[in-house]
Design an enzyme around this catalytic site. Structure first.
Site, PDB file in Angstrom:
ATOM      1  N   SER A  37      30.185 -34.666   6.876  1.00  0.00           N
ATOM      2  CA  SER A  37      29.755 -35.906   7.531  1.00  0.00           C
ATOM      3  C   SER A  37      30.946 -36.792   7.921  1.00  0.00           C
ATOM      4  O   SER A  37      31.905 -36.943   7.162  1.00  0.00           O
ATOM      5  CB  SER A  37      28.850 -36.692   6.581  1.00  0.00           C
ATOM      6  OG  SER A  37      28.613 -37.978   7.109  1.00  0.00           O
ATOM      7  N   LYS A  67      15.027 -38.746   4.205  1.00  0.00           N
ATOM      8  CA  LYS A  67      14.689 -39.996   4.897  1.00  0.00           C
ATOM      9  C   LYS A  67      13.252 -40.437   4.649  1.00  0.00           C
ATOM     10  O   LYS A  67      12.963 -41.619   4.611  1.00  0.00           O
ATOM     11  CB  LYS A  67      14.931 -39.850   6.406  1.00  0.00           C
ATOM     12  CG  LYS A  67      16.396 -39.818   6.771  1.00  0.00           C
ATOM     13  CD  LYS A  67      16.596 -39.748   8.278  1.00  0.00           C
ATOM     14  CE  LYS A  67      18.071 -39.642   8.608  1.00  0.00           C
ATOM     15  NZ  LYS A  67      18.338 -39.578  10.040  1.00  0.00           N
ATOM     16  N   ASP A 103      18.451 -45.690  12.865  1.00  0.00           N
ATOM     17  CA  ASP A 103      18.542 -44.577  13.824  1.00  0.00           C
ATOM     18  C   ASP A 103      17.970 -44.982  15.184  1.00  0.00           C
ATOM     19  O   ASP A 103      18.543 -44.666  16.231  1.00  0.00           O
ATOM     20  CB  ASP A 103      17.765 -43.355  13.311  1.00  0.00           C
ATOM     21  CG  ASP A 103      18.537 -42.559  12.272  1.00  0.00           C
ATOM     22  OD1 ASP A 103      19.780 -42.582  12.312  1.00  0.00           O
ATOM     23  OD2 ASP A 103      17.898 -41.918  11.422  1.00  0.00           O
ATOM     24  N   TYR A 156      25.421 -34.062  17.797  1.00  0.00           N
ATOM     25  CA  TYR A 156      26.781 -34.565  18.081  1.00  0.00           C
ATOM     26  C   TYR A 156      27.867 -33.682  17.480  1.00  0.00           C
ATOM     27  O   TYR A 156      29.049 -34.032  17.566  1.00  0.00           O
ATOM     28  CB  TYR A 156      26.933 -36.014  17.597  1.00  0.00           C
ATOM     29  CG  TYR A 156      26.736 -36.214  16.120  1.00  0.00           C
ATOM     30  CD1 TYR A 156      25.462 -36.424  15.606  1.00  0.00           C
ATOM     31  CD2 TYR A 156      27.810 -36.186  15.251  1.00  0.00           C
ATOM     32  CE1 TYR A 156      25.269 -36.603  14.256  1.00  0.00           C
ATOM     33  CE2 TYR A 156      27.626 -36.377  13.898  1.00  0.00           C
ATOM     34  CZ  TYR A 156      26.351 -36.585  13.412  1.00  0.00           C
ATOM     35  OH  TYR A 156      26.168 -36.763  12.061  1.00  0.00           O
ATOM     36  N   VAL A 191      20.758 -35.674  20.996  1.00  0.00           N
ATOM     37  CA  VAL A 191      21.134 -36.381  19.765  1.00  0.00           C
ATOM     38  C   VAL A 191      22.101 -35.554  18.925  1.00  0.00           C
ATOM     39  O   VAL A 191      22.735 -36.074  18.019  1.00  0.00           O
ATOM     40  CB  VAL A 191      19.913 -36.797  18.902  1.00  0.00           C
ATOM     41  CG1 VAL A 191      18.944 -37.639  19.689  1.00  0.00           C
ATOM     42  CG2 VAL A 191      19.222 -35.608  18.274  1.00  0.00           C
ATOM     43  N   SER A 198      30.513 -39.975   8.329  1.00  0.00           N
ATOM     44  CA  SER A 198      30.175 -41.346   7.921  1.00  0.00           C
ATOM     45  C   SER A 198      31.219 -41.989   7.003  1.00  0.00           C
ATOM     46  O   SER A 198      31.593 -43.150   7.233  1.00  0.00           O
ATOM     47  CB  SER A 198      28.801 -41.378   7.240  1.00  0.00           C
ATOM     48  OG  SER A 198      27.805 -41.075   8.173  1.00  0.00           O
ATOM     49  N   ALA A 226       9.882 -33.476  17.434  1.00  0.00           N
ATOM     50  CA  ALA A 226       9.085 -34.595  16.899  1.00  0.00           C
ATOM     51  C   ALA A 226       9.337 -34.753  15.411  1.00  0.00           C
ATOM     52  O   ALA A 226       8.463 -35.172  14.661  1.00  0.00           O
ATOM     53  CB  ALA A 226       7.604 -34.344  17.182  1.00  0.00           C
ATOM     54  N   GLY A 227      10.548 -34.414  14.952  1.00  0.00           N
ATOM     55  CA  GLY A 227      10.911 -34.586  13.548  1.00  0.00           C
ATOM     56  C   GLY A 227      11.463 -35.991  13.318  1.00  0.00           C
ATOM     57  O   GLY A 227      11.099 -36.944  14.016  1.00  0.00           O
ATOM     58  N   GLY A 228      12.369 -36.096  12.342  1.00  0.00           N
ATOM     59  CA  GLY A 228      12.918 -37.415  11.993  1.00  0.00           C
ATOM     60  C   GLY A 228      13.636 -38.063  13.164  1.00  0.00           C
ATOM     61  O   GLY A 228      13.358 -39.226  13.529  1.00  0.00           O
TER      62      GLY A 228
HETATM   63  P1  NAD Z   1      13.787 -32.178  11.860  1.00  0.00           P
HETATM   64  O1  NAD Z   1      13.866 -30.824  11.245  1.00  0.00           O
HETATM   65  O2  NAD Z   1      13.126 -33.296  11.137  1.00  0.00           O
HETATM   66  O3  NAD Z   1      13.035 -32.069  13.284  1.00  0.00           O
HETATM   67  C1  NAD Z   1      13.367 -31.157  14.286  1.00  0.00           C
HETATM   68  C2  NAD Z   1      12.097 -30.817  15.062  1.00  0.00           C
HETATM   69  O4  NAD Z   1      12.459 -30.046  16.203  1.00  0.00           O
HETATM   70  C3  NAD Z   1      11.082 -29.987  14.269  1.00  0.00           C
HETATM   71  O5  NAD Z   1       9.816 -30.626  14.327  1.00  0.00           O
HETATM   72  C4  NAD Z   1      11.073 -28.632  14.979  1.00  0.00           C
HETATM   73  O6  NAD Z   1       9.802 -28.006  14.952  1.00  0.00           O
HETATM   74  C5  NAD Z   1      11.471 -29.048  16.377  1.00  0.00           C
HETATM   75  N1  NAD Z   1      12.064 -27.977  17.201  1.00  0.00           N
HETATM   76  C6  NAD Z   1      13.027 -27.095  16.853  1.00  0.00           C
HETATM   77  N2  NAD Z   1      13.366 -26.338  17.926  1.00  0.00           N
HETATM   78  C7  NAD Z   1      12.606 -26.772  18.956  1.00  0.00           C
HETATM   79  C8  NAD Z   1      12.519 -26.410  20.339  1.00  0.00           C
HETATM   80  N3  NAD Z   1      13.294 -25.445  20.858  1.00  0.00           N
HETATM   81  N4  NAD Z   1      11.644 -27.076  21.127  1.00  0.00           N
HETATM   82  C9  NAD Z   1      10.850 -28.044  20.622  1.00  0.00           C
HETATM   83  N5  NAD Z   1      10.904 -28.439  19.321  1.00  0.00           N
HETATM   84  C10 NAD Z   1      11.765 -27.808  18.515  1.00  0.00           C
HETATM   85  O7  NAD Z   1      15.294 -32.531  12.231  1.00  0.00           O
HETATM   86  P2  NAD Z   1      15.862 -34.007  12.515  1.00  0.00           P
HETATM   87  O8  NAD Z   1      16.201 -34.665  11.238  1.00  0.00           O
HETATM   88  O9  NAD Z   1      14.928 -34.667  13.455  1.00  0.00           O
HETATM   89  O10 NAD Z   1      17.250 -33.683  13.230  1.00  0.00           O
HETATM   90  C11 NAD Z   1      17.291 -33.111  14.531  1.00  0.00           C
HETATM   91  C12 NAD Z   1      18.714 -33.212  15.059  1.00  0.00           C
HETATM   92  O11 NAD Z   1      19.051 -34.579  15.256  1.00  0.00           O
HETATM   93  C13 NAD Z   1      19.793 -32.650  14.125  1.00  0.00           C
HETATM   94  O12 NAD Z   1      20.693 -31.894  14.896  1.00  0.00           O
HETATM   95  C14 NAD Z   1      20.488 -33.888  13.595  1.00  0.00           C
HETATM   96  O13 NAD Z   1      21.849 -33.661  13.302  1.00  0.00           O
HETATM   97  C15 NAD Z   1      20.362 -34.812  14.788  1.00  0.00           C
HETATM   98  N6  NAD Z   1      20.484 -36.246  14.458  1.00  0.00           N
HETATM   99  C16 NAD Z   1      21.421 -36.961  15.117  1.00  0.00           C
HETATM  100  C17 NAD Z   1      21.565 -38.305  14.840  1.00  0.00           C
HETATM  101  C18 NAD Z   1      22.622 -39.090  15.552  1.00  0.00           C
HETATM  102  O14 NAD Z   1      22.952 -40.173  15.056  1.00  0.00           O
HETATM  103  N7  NAD Z   1      23.134 -38.627  16.683  1.00  0.00           N
HETATM  104  C19 NAD Z   1      20.738 -38.942  13.902  1.00  0.00           C
HETATM  105  C20 NAD Z   1      19.753 -38.174  13.259  1.00  0.00           C
HETATM  106  C21 NAD Z   1      19.637 -36.808  13.535  1.00  0.00           C
END
Ligand code: NAD
Length: 295
Positions: free
Chosen positions: A22, A78, A114, A232, A230, A24, A139-141
């Site tokens: 990280s 989270k 976020d 990076y 998103v 951070s 549609a995750g976090g």
């Molecule tokens: P997560 O596992 O909670 O959610 C990801 C979602 O994407 C899941 O619901 C999964 O089913 C879906 N998915 C996977 N492949 C797919 C595709 N090809 N098409 C459609 N849906 C698909 O993960 P998260 O915590 O949401 O993190 C996702 C990304 O966001 C990670 O790479 C993380 O590093 C990045 N992120 C970046 C920041 C930032 O500050 N830039 C902040 C948070 C998370």
């Protein structure tokens, strides 16, 4: 905060899994040093400690007992952190997820930086693009935070796509409840939705070093789209590289990472960080970092 000397001093941390790479700690500590603050940012890695995501409550209590000013919380804690907090900001409650916890007056208070992180990055990077119809992948976090940012920014209609169809449906329903019936949908066909879209946002992990490739068939892209990612690490994903090649305007995930960190820093310290300086520092970290293998 402790103030046993003239200089304010803070201990903060990051709770999550596989957080060794990280940025951070460096991002926060460097900015604190620039502002003349004593500031230590510690990693608390649940995988190294052999603790399940549900054990985040005990880690939060430990950090509070040890005098931490607060912690950032990342994947996969989270959502599990929420039930261990005394209070939530209105946004964190609406999203059901926190990435920042501040210990104040003996209470653990949860925030979500976020979504304003993405919002500020978008305003800075793509200030004048069309936002009538936008497609969100994931549609995750991260996707949930980005969806709230997009609708707050005035996107008229957000099409939510996830390989987990139920997850896409649940997010679209919660967005409709908060923003109105016509603002969020789950499209029947991604290719058709993209043809009439102004923008595309990737909030899936695909494109990271550990999940290489593109989250959608690249032939669906066209030059009338703007494209935001998103992810990076790396800053230039396969999706962004292809979009740039087509002539699309693009936004990488670095801005969101920096702005969410800056907003957390301000919650921890009450001091306003210099975000342009943090963006420059982030770019150097990204340039120097070895290819990451974890999130
Ligand atoms: P997560 O596992 O909670 O959610 C990801 C979602 O994407 C899941 O619901 C999964 O089913 C879906 N998915 C996977 N492949 C797919 C595709 N090809 N098409 C459609 N849906 C698909 O993960 P998260 O915590 O949401 O993190 C996702 C990304 O966001 C990670 O790479 C993380 O590093 C990045 N992120 C970046 C920041 C930032 O500050 N830039 C902040 C948070 C998370």
């Amino acid at each position: 905060m402790s103030s046993n000397s003239e200089t304010a001093s803070y201990v903060v941390g990051l709770i999550g899994a596989d957080i060794g790479p990280s940025f951070s700690p460096s991002l926060h500590e460097r900015e604190a040093a620039e502002l003349g603050l004593r500031y230590a940012y510690k990693r608390i890695d649940i995988n190294e400690l052999g603790i399940a995501p549900e054990g985040v409550g005990e880690l939060l209590r430990m950090a509070q007992r040890r005098g931490f000013r607060g912690v950032n919380v990342t994947h996969p804690c989270k959502q599990t952190a929420v039930e261990h907090l005394a209070e939530l900001s209105a946004d964190a409650a609406a999203l059901g997820a926190v990435n920042t916890v501040v210990f104040e007056d003996g209470k653990a208070v949860g925030h979500n930086t976020d979504w304003p992180g993405f919002q500020q990055s978008f305003i800075r990077g793509l200030p004048d693009v069309a936002t009538t119809r936008v497609v969100l992948l994931g549609a995750g976090g991260a996707g949930t935070a980005v969806a709230h940012a997009a609708l707050s920014l005035g996107v008229e209609r957000l099409a939510v796509v996830d390989t987990d169809f139920d997850r896409a449906g649940a997010l679209a329903r919660s967005l409709r409840r908060r923003y109105g019936d016509d603002r969020a949908t789950v499209p029947a066909r991604l290719s058709a939705e993209l043809r009439r879209a102004d923008g595309l946002i990737n909030a899936t992990p695909t494109g990271m070093a550990a999940h290489p490739g593109s989250p959608l068939p690249l032939e669906h892209l066209h030059d009338r789209l703007w494209v935001a990612d998103v992810v990076y690490r790396p800053l230039e994903t396969e999706l962004l590289r292809h979009a740039r090649h087509l002539g699309c305007r693009t936004l990488d995930g670095g801005g969101m990472a920096v702005f969410q960190a800056a907003l957390s820093f301000e919650l921890f310290t009450g001091c306003e960080p210099n975000t342009e300086r943090m963006l420059r520092h982030f770019a150097l970290l990204a340039e120097d970092a070895p290819a990451p293998v974890t999130r």
